[in-house]
Scaffold this active site. Structure first.
Site, PDB file in Angstrom:
ATOM      1  N   CYS A  97     -20.201   0.393   0.251  1.00 41.06           N
ATOM      2  CA  CYS A  97     -20.499  -0.326  -0.997  1.00 41.06           C
ATOM      3  C   CYS A  97     -21.878  -0.080  -1.593  1.00 41.06           C
ATOM      4  O   CYS A  97     -21.981   0.228  -2.782  1.00 41.06           O
ATOM      5  CB  CYS A  97     -20.318  -1.816  -0.764  1.00 41.06           C
ATOM      6  N   PHE A  98     -22.928  -0.243  -0.799  1.00 44.51           N
ATOM      7  CA  PHE A  98     -24.261  -0.280  -1.397  1.00 44.51           C
ATOM      8  C   PHE A  98     -24.555   0.937  -2.267  1.00 44.51           C
ATOM      9  O   PHE A  98     -24.860   0.814  -3.445  1.00 44.51           O
ATOM     10  CB  PHE A  98     -25.338  -0.427  -0.307  1.00 44.51           C
ATOM     11  N   GLN A  99     -24.459   2.112  -1.678  1.00 43.53           N
ATOM     12  CA  GLN A  99     -24.819   3.300  -2.437  1.00 43.53           C
ATOM     13  C   GLN A  99     -23.893   3.472  -3.644  1.00 43.53           C
ATOM     14  O   GLN A  99     -24.334   3.703  -4.771  1.00 43.53           O
ATOM     15  CB  GLN A  99     -24.755   4.527  -1.535  1.00 43.53           C
ATOM     16  N   LYS A 148     -21.148  -8.630  -9.284  1.00 42.03           N
ATOM     17  CA  LYS A 148     -20.845  -7.928  -8.031  1.00 42.03           C
ATOM     18  C   LYS A 148     -21.791  -6.743  -7.846  1.00 42.03           C
ATOM     19  O   LYS A 148     -22.385  -6.563  -6.780  1.00 42.03           O
ATOM     20  CB  LYS A 148     -19.378  -7.463  -8.046  1.00 42.03           C
ATOM     21  N   ASP A 192       0.862  -1.183   0.000  1.00 40.27           N
ATOM     22  CA  ASP A 192       0.000   0.000   0.000  1.00 40.27           C
ATOM     23  C   ASP A 192       0.898   1.234   0.000  1.00 40.27           C
ATOM     24  O   ASP A 192       2.007   1.207   0.532  1.00 40.27           O
ATOM     25  CB  ASP A 192      -0.897   0.004   1.253  1.00 40.27           C
ATOM     26  N   ALA A 198     -26.743  -4.521  -5.421  1.00 40.43           N
ATOM     27  CA  ALA A 198     -27.983  -3.806  -5.743  1.00 40.43           C
ATOM     28  C   ALA A 198     -29.187  -4.582  -5.210  1.00 40.43           C
ATOM     29  O   ALA A 198     -30.117  -4.006  -4.639  1.00 40.43           O
ATOM     30  CB  ALA A 198     -28.106  -3.598  -7.251  1.00 40.43           C
ATOM     31  N   LYS A 254     -22.625  -0.046  10.795  1.00 38.81           N
ATOM     32  CA  LYS A 254     -23.285  -1.256  11.287  1.00 38.81           C
ATOM     33  C   LYS A 254     -22.489  -1.725  12.491  1.00 38.81           C
ATOM     34  O   LYS A 254     -21.414  -1.173  12.774  1.00 38.81           O
ATOM     35  CB  LYS A 254     -23.350  -2.340  10.204  1.00 38.81           C
TER      36      LYS A 254
HETATM   37  P1  NAD Z   1      -9.904   1.023   1.295  1.00 44.35           P
HETATM   38  O1  NAD Z   1      -9.964   2.458   0.999  1.00 44.35           O
HETATM   39  O2  NAD Z   1     -10.078   0.519   2.687  1.00 44.35           O
HETATM   40  O3  NAD Z   1      -8.479   0.435   0.804  1.00 44.35           O
HETATM   41  C1  NAD Z   1      -7.901   0.731  -0.421  1.00 44.35           C
HETATM   42  C2  NAD Z   1      -6.400   0.898  -0.200  1.00 44.35           C
HETATM   43  O4  NAD Z   1      -5.757   1.002  -1.476  1.00 44.35           O
HETATM   44  C3  NAD Z   1      -6.006   2.159   0.574  1.00 44.35           C
HETATM   45  O5  NAD Z   1      -5.297   1.796   1.732  1.00 44.35           O
HETATM   46  C4  NAD Z   1      -5.148   2.948  -0.422  1.00 44.35           C
HETATM   47  O6  NAD Z   1      -4.064   3.621   0.207  1.00 44.35           O
HETATM   48  C5  NAD Z   1      -4.640   1.867  -1.341  1.00 44.35           C
HETATM   49  N1  NAD Z   1      -4.231   2.333  -2.662  1.00 44.35           N
HETATM   50  C6  NAD Z   1      -4.907   3.143  -3.512  1.00 44.35           C
HETATM   51  N2  NAD Z   1      -4.220   3.305  -4.653  1.00 44.35           N
HETATM   52  C7  NAD Z   1      -3.082   2.580  -4.538  1.00 44.35           C
HETATM   53  C8  NAD Z   1      -1.971   2.343  -5.395  1.00 44.35           C
HETATM   54  N3  NAD Z   1      -1.933   2.869  -6.623  1.00 44.35           N
HETATM   55  N4  NAD Z   1      -0.962   1.572  -4.945  1.00 44.35           N
HETATM   56  C9  NAD Z   1      -1.012   1.026  -3.708  1.00 44.35           C
HETATM   57  N5  NAD Z   1      -2.042   1.198  -2.853  1.00 44.35           N
HETATM   58  C10 NAD Z   1      -3.074   1.971  -3.262  1.00 44.35           C
HETATM   59  O7  NAD Z   1     -10.959   0.324   0.340  1.00 44.35           O
HETATM   60  P2  NAD Z   1     -11.715  -1.081   0.567  1.00 44.35           P
HETATM   61  O8  NAD Z   1     -12.903  -0.880   1.427  1.00 44.35           O
HETATM   62  O9  NAD Z   1     -10.718  -2.120   0.892  1.00 44.35           O
HETATM   63  O10 NAD Z   1     -12.265  -1.338  -0.895  1.00 44.35           O
HETATM   64  C11 NAD Z   1     -11.428  -1.733  -1.954  1.00 44.35           C
HETATM   65  C12 NAD Z   1     -12.290  -2.211  -3.118  1.00 44.35           C
HETATM   66  O11 NAD Z   1     -13.044  -3.363  -2.731  1.00 44.35           O
HETATM   67  C13 NAD Z   1     -13.311  -1.185  -3.585  1.00 44.35           C
HETATM   68  O12 NAD Z   1     -13.418  -1.279  -4.994  1.00 44.35           O
HETATM   69  C14 NAD Z   1     -14.599  -1.643  -2.930  1.00 44.35           C
HETATM   70  O13 NAD Z   1     -15.727  -1.279  -3.686  1.00 44.35           O
HETATM   71  C15 NAD Z   1     -14.441  -3.141  -2.945  1.00 44.35           C
HETATM   72  N6  NAD Z   1     -15.199  -3.856  -1.883  1.00 44.35           N
HETATM   73  C16 NAD Z   1     -15.259  -3.355  -0.606  1.00 44.35           C
HETATM   74  C17 NAD Z   1     -15.929  -4.063   0.393  1.00 44.35           C
HETATM   75  C18 NAD Z   1     -16.012  -3.546   1.795  1.00 44.35           C
HETATM   76  O14 NAD Z   1     -16.752  -4.112   2.591  1.00 44.35           O
HETATM   77  N7  NAD Z   1     -15.294  -2.509   2.178  1.00 44.35           N
HETATM   78  C19 NAD Z   1     -16.518  -5.290   0.089  1.00 44.35           C
HETATM   79  C20 NAD Z   1     -16.424  -5.776  -1.210  1.00 44.35           C
HETATM   80  C21 NAD Z   1     -15.757  -5.048  -2.184  1.00 44.35           C
HETATM   81  C1  UDX Z   2     -22.138  -5.253   1.753  1.00 43.35           C
HETATM   82  C2  UDX Z   2     -22.507  -6.651   1.204  1.00 43.35           C
HETATM   83  O1  UDX Z   2     -23.319  -7.333   2.165  1.00 43.35           O
HETATM   84  C3  UDX Z   2     -21.243  -7.455   0.929  1.00 43.35           C
HETATM   85  O2  UDX Z   2     -21.592  -8.706   0.335  1.00 43.35           O
HETATM   86  C4  UDX Z   2     -20.365  -6.655  -0.024  1.00 43.35           C
HETATM   87  O3  UDX Z   2     -19.170  -7.369  -0.290  1.00 43.35           O
HETATM   88  C5  UDX Z   2     -20.044  -5.294   0.543  1.00 43.35           C
HETATM   89  O4  UDX Z   2     -21.276  -4.594   0.846  1.00 43.35           O
HETATM   90  P1  UDX Z   2     -21.352  -4.303   4.107  1.00 43.35           P
HETATM   91  O5  UDX Z   2     -21.703  -2.982   3.529  1.00 43.35           O
HETATM   92  O6  UDX Z   2     -20.020  -4.484   4.728  1.00 43.35           O
HETATM   93  O7  UDX Z   2     -21.481  -5.449   2.994  1.00 43.35           O
HETATM   94  O8  UDX Z   2     -22.441  -4.699   5.234  1.00 43.35           O
HETATM   95  P2  UDX Z   2     -23.949  -5.226   5.177  1.00 43.35           P
HETATM   96  O9  UDX Z   2     -24.101  -6.259   6.213  1.00 43.35           O
HETATM   97  O10 UDX Z   2     -24.368  -5.597   3.819  1.00 43.35           O
HETATM   98  O11 UDX Z   2     -24.783  -3.968   5.662  1.00 43.35           O
HETATM   99  C6  UDX Z   2     -24.907  -2.797   4.876  1.00 43.35           C
HETATM  100  C7  UDX Z   2     -25.872  -1.831   5.532  1.00 43.35           C
HETATM  101  O12 UDX Z   2     -27.204  -2.313   5.478  1.00 43.35           O
HETATM  102  C8  UDX Z   2     -25.572  -1.575   7.010  1.00 43.35           C
HETATM  103  O13 UDX Z   2     -25.757  -0.222   7.301  1.00 43.35           O
HETATM  104  C9  UDX Z   2     -26.599  -2.431   7.711  1.00 43.35           C
HETATM  105  O14 UDX Z   2     -26.888  -1.967   8.997  1.00 43.35           O
HETATM  106  C10 UDX Z   2     -27.778  -2.285   6.766  1.00 43.35           C
HETATM  107  N1  UDX Z   2     -28.746  -3.396   6.854  1.00 43.35           N
HETATM  108  C11 UDX Z   2     -28.375  -4.681   6.588  1.00 43.35           C
HETATM  109  C12 UDX Z   2     -30.078  -3.121   7.165  1.00 43.35           C
HETATM  110  O15 UDX Z   2     -30.451  -1.971   7.386  1.00 43.35           O
HETATM  111  N2  UDX Z   2     -30.972  -4.155   7.204  1.00 43.35           N
HETATM  112  C13 UDX Z   2     -30.622  -5.445   6.951  1.00 43.35           C
HETATM  113  O16 UDX Z   2     -31.496  -6.323   6.989  1.00 43.35           O
HETATM  114  C14 UDX Z   2     -29.263  -5.710   6.619  1.00 43.35           C
END
Ligand code: NAD
Ligand code: UDX
Length: 469
Positions: free
Chosen positions: A278-280, A222, A36, A227, A341
């Site tokens: 993620c959701f929005q 995804k 990172d 969605a 959450k």
């Molecule tokens: P995050 O912001 O927590 O982490 C991303 C990291 O990448 C940061 O630490 C940043 O410094 C680093 N980074 C950015 N550009 C870089 C580069 N060029 N070289 C090296 N490091 C770099 O983000 P996240 O929540 O881990 O999400 C990452 C991806 O996964 C997103 O596309 C997100 O939509 C997806 N995703 C997130 C979740 C979740 O629950 N957070 C779940 C599923 C998918």
């Molecule tokens: C979501 C997806 O679940 C996961 O599969 C994807 O990889 C990333 O986005 P996350 O956003 O981490 O995960 O949490 P999630 O448990 O899905 O909750 C999202 C939001 O919905 C939270 O604010 C939670 O409180 C709310 N929620 C969830 C509700 O309001 N009602 C429910 O029944 C479930």
């Protein structure tokens, strides 16, 4: 067949960190290096006392077992890329703030930078895996960039392997995923790269849960999965408004509906609105994709899921004001929970931020408590949410507390915004004794026993239930 022995993950965030830590734990024969650019983050991952940059139940244990054995964290991105035979790109893809597609499309800047870095430093062939959530056909752009900049005839095979973990349950989700999805080009090379990644997961994921599909299906799945999950919450939240107006009870309705095996019981919990990174973002991304494909009806359909969520948050803060005799100016309001959450310290898009912003706009005094979110994070989120207010004004109206009891002391109303388990264990008798009267509780998470609270003397308002409860 290709055998993966060295993995590099670009991006040590909420996804890259836990995902690749679990791969390292389950595949002791593979060296996993997570890189990172953010020095502080990497330092935290490497910290001796395991003060990791993210809070996730079970994560520390995984890192303790694998770190230094076959799991490494580093800021040396180039070295990580050079040594690996498979590279996950797990960087952030936030919603664009300016320019074409602002407010909707994904900002692919970080993905592109990481991809260009791979092309610039790779001196051997690599499998490049899109782990970030990206719009459909991003893999094609990545391939074009990699091929145009390839040196020494390096081959790059691109795979899509979106991550489905949810925060708060990331480690158990990763240990026992419902499915692992891998998308590849349906060419001989593409399928071979796909098999190589599938073999990595096969170390702990049953074969029938590893789905292999085309690249574009994988990318779209995804967005579709998020969605549809969010759509269920917006549907139940829309119904919660009807419940409040009719005297129906949303919990009873959700249960009755969810008992239909075709619907299923999960993700039907009415709330103050969904949050999270993620959701929005992913729905807006789908809306943008639909619009660019000239499918305005499809775009409008998905956009409504986000609009319903905004409506739900607005409706809730209005209900608080209405119930407190149409004014909360100068009143002390306790907000319990700041994370989006339970079981996470993440605050991205948390409904709590919107509520506090609304309460501050009404000139209330807000006392906030969250068990995991850092104070600095709360101030950052609130100043960002209220750019028109000077930081001192916000700090005058908002106080951060170190326990639920402290936040509730002398308050006129308690608002439950996050479903932390510890809020189910609150000593409500004590809270009641210490509050101004009438003492109000607003449950945005269907968490409290409304009947019991009423017996104590509280005026209770619950999402999805009428004022008479
Ligand atoms: P995050 O912001 O927590 O982490 C991303 C990291 O990448 C940061 O630490 C940043 O410094 C680093 N980074 C950015 N550009 C870089 C580069 N060029 N070289 C090296 N490091 C770099 O983000 P996240 O929540 O881990 O999400 C990452 C991806 O996964 C997103 O596309 C997100 O939509 C997806 N995703 C997130 C979740 C979740 O629950 N957070 C779940 C599923 C998918
Ligand atoms: C979501 C997806 O679940 C996961 O599969 C994807 O990889 C990333 O986005 P996350 O956003 O981490 O995960 O949490 P999630 O448990 O899905 O909750 C999202 C939001 O919905 C939270 O604010 C939670 O409180 C709310 N929620 C969830 C509700 O309001 N009602 C429910 O029944 C479930």
């Amino acid at each position: 067949p290709i055998k993966v022995t060295k993995i590099c993950c670009i991006g040590a965030g909420y996804v890259g960190g836990p995902t690749c830590a679990v791969i390292a734990l389950r595949c002791p024969h593979i060296t996993v290096t997570i890189v990172d650019l953010n020095q502080d983050r990497v330092d935290a991952w490497n910290s001796e006392d395991f003060k990791l940059p993210i809070y996730e139940p079970g994560l520390e244990d995984v890192v303790r077992q694998a770190r230094g054995r076959n799991l490494f964290f580093s800021t040396d991105v180039d070295k990580g890329i050079k040594e690996a035979d498979l590279i996950f790109v797990s960087v952030n893809t936030p919603t664009k703030k300016t320019g074409v597609g602002a407010g909707f499309g994904a900002d692919l800047h970080y993905v592109e930078l990481a991809t260009r870095r791979i092309a610039a430093v790779a001196d051997s062939s690599k499998i490049v895996v899109e782990k970030s959530t990206v719009p459909c056909r991003t893999a094609e752009s990545m391939r074009t960039i990699l091929e145009a900049n390839s040196k020494n005839h390096c081959r790059f095979d691109i795979l899509s392997n979106p991550e489905f973990l949810a925060e708060g349950t990331a480690i158990s989700d990763l240990f026992k995923p419902d499915r692992v999805l891998i998308g590849s080009l349906q060419t001989e090379e593409g399928l071979e790269a796909c098999r190589a990644l599938a073999d990595v997961y096969a170390n702990w994921v049953p074969q029938e849960r590893i789905l292999t599909v085309g690249l574009w299906s994988s990318e779209l799945s995804k967005l579709a999965a998020n969605a549809m999950l969010a759509q269920r919450i917006s549907s139940i939240n829309a119904l919660s408004a009807i419940c409040e107006a009719t005297g129906a009870n949303i919990d009873e309705v959700a249960h009755a509906v969810g008992c239909d095996s075709r619907v299923g019981p999960k993700f039907l919990k009415a709330s103050v609105g969904f949050g999270g990174s993620c959701f929005q973002k992913d729905i807006l991304n789908l809306v943008y994709l639909s619009e660019s494909l000239h499918l305005p009806e499809v775009a409008a359909y998905w956009r409504q899921v986000v609009e319903m969520n905004e409506y739900q948050k607005r409706r809730f803060s209005k209900r608080v004001v209405d119930t407190l005799f149409n004014t909360i100016t100068g009143k002390r309001i306790a907000v319990l929970g700041f994370a989006f959450k339970a079981d996470t310290g993440d605050t991205r898009e948390s409904a709590s931020i919107t509520l506090i912003r609304d309460f501050v706009a009404e000139r209330a005094n807000v006392h906030v408590y969250d068990p995991k979110v850092e104070e600095e994070q709360i101030w950052m989120d609130l100043t960002e949410a209220m750019p028109q207010l000077p930081a001192e004004t916000i700090k005058k109206q908002v106080t951060l507390c170190s326990s639920a009891l402290e936040a509730c002391k002398d308050a006129e109303a308690v608002v439950i915004a996050t479903e932390w388990k510890e809020f189910t264990l609150i000593d409500w008798e004590t809270v009641y004794a210490n509050m101004k009267k009438p003492a109000f509780v607003f449950d945005g998470r269907l968490l409290v026993d409304a009947k019991k609270l009423k017996e104590i003397g509280f005026k209770v308002t619950v999402i999805g239930r009428g004022n008479g409860l």
